[in-house]
Design an enzyme around this catalytic site. Sequence first.
Site, mmCIF file in Angstrom:
data_model
loop_
_atom_site.group_PDB
_atom_site.id
_atom_site.type_symbol
_atom_site.label_atom_id
_atom_site.label_comp_id
_atom_site.label_asym_id
_atom_site.label_seq_id
_atom_site.Cartn_x
_atom_site.Cartn_y
_atom_site.Cartn_z
ATOM 1 N N SER A 112 -5.956 0.410 -5.948
ATOM 2 C CA SER A 112 -7.335 -0.022 -5.694
ATOM 3 C C SER A 112 -7.862 -0.825 -6.889
ATOM 4 O O SER A 112 -7.280 -1.839 -7.243
ATOM 5 C CB SER A 112 -8.204 1.200 -5.376
ATOM 6 O OG SER A 112 -9.402 0.837 -4.745
ATOM 7 N N HIS A 157 -6.710 4.886 2.463
ATOM 8 C CA HIS A 157 -6.778 4.195 1.178
ATOM 9 C C HIS A 157 -6.110 5.001 0.058
ATOM 10 O O HIS A 157 -5.533 4.432 -0.857
ATOM 11 C CB HIS A 157 -8.242 3.906 0.840
ATOM 12 C CG HIS A 157 -8.430 3.064 -0.376
ATOM 13 N ND1 HIS A 157 -7.795 1.855 -0.550
ATOM 14 C CD2 HIS A 157 -9.182 3.262 -1.497
ATOM 15 C CE1 HIS A 157 -8.152 1.334 -1.716
ATOM 16 N NE2 HIS A 157 -8.975 2.175 -2.309
#
Length: 253
Positions: free
Chosen positions: A84, A234
């Site tokens: 990320s 995610h």
Amino acid sequence: MLFSKIEGEGKPFVIIHGFLGMSDNWKTLGTQFAEQGFEVHMLDMRNHGRSLQSEEFSYDLMVEDVMFYCKEKELKEIILLGHSMGGKVAMQLACLYPDLLEKLLIADIGPKYYAPHHQKILEGLQAVDFSTQPSRSDVDEIVSKYISDFGTRQFLLKNLYWKTQGQLAFRFNLDALVKNIQEIGKVLPNDLSFEKETMFLRGANSNYILDDDISSIEHQFPKMKLVTVPNSGHWLHAEQPKIFYSEVMNFIK
């Protein structure tokens, strides 16, 4: 210098966590990588974990922080993995300092611009008033009014620590992160590229890397390989650690 946790001996393997994360998030996988002959450096980025707290926060600064760390530790030909926000740092560092890297791994993020989408999370964290000396369960109850997902709250509340006896606090510098939230989604400049082997891993249930993004990623990372991790979002490395570990080891061995 950035705080880090170092495990193992061998080829240097640097791991950069995501937004509101810290090195502890990678402890289990880091230990497994270390057992395979790597010296694993799990970093805390600025304004996260136990690293420096600063009003200044940007990808340019984080890249320089990591470069300074690698110079001080005399790390060369590293394996670099970023998730990320950490993936954005890793991409920019690889493009600017390609000679430092042997291989690059990016977990569930692309070089494109991402619109701000952490507002609810930040609202929940800002709603905690530590002057009232809340307990861990009190903090969880407050944050749960903004963040219903239990797993997300558990991830965030790993940042709680006892600042003094009876006084909890967050390890991340929330004020600085809120102030600079526009930095998180910034695009990797289009004129940057990295010509060495790169693996992008995406969660099958995540929307961070779409099929439509692949051609633009290939433009900047021409030797890229894309792996989709099934049944994961995610936080793919936490949701499917065995698959994640296997894919990473197949790529770096």
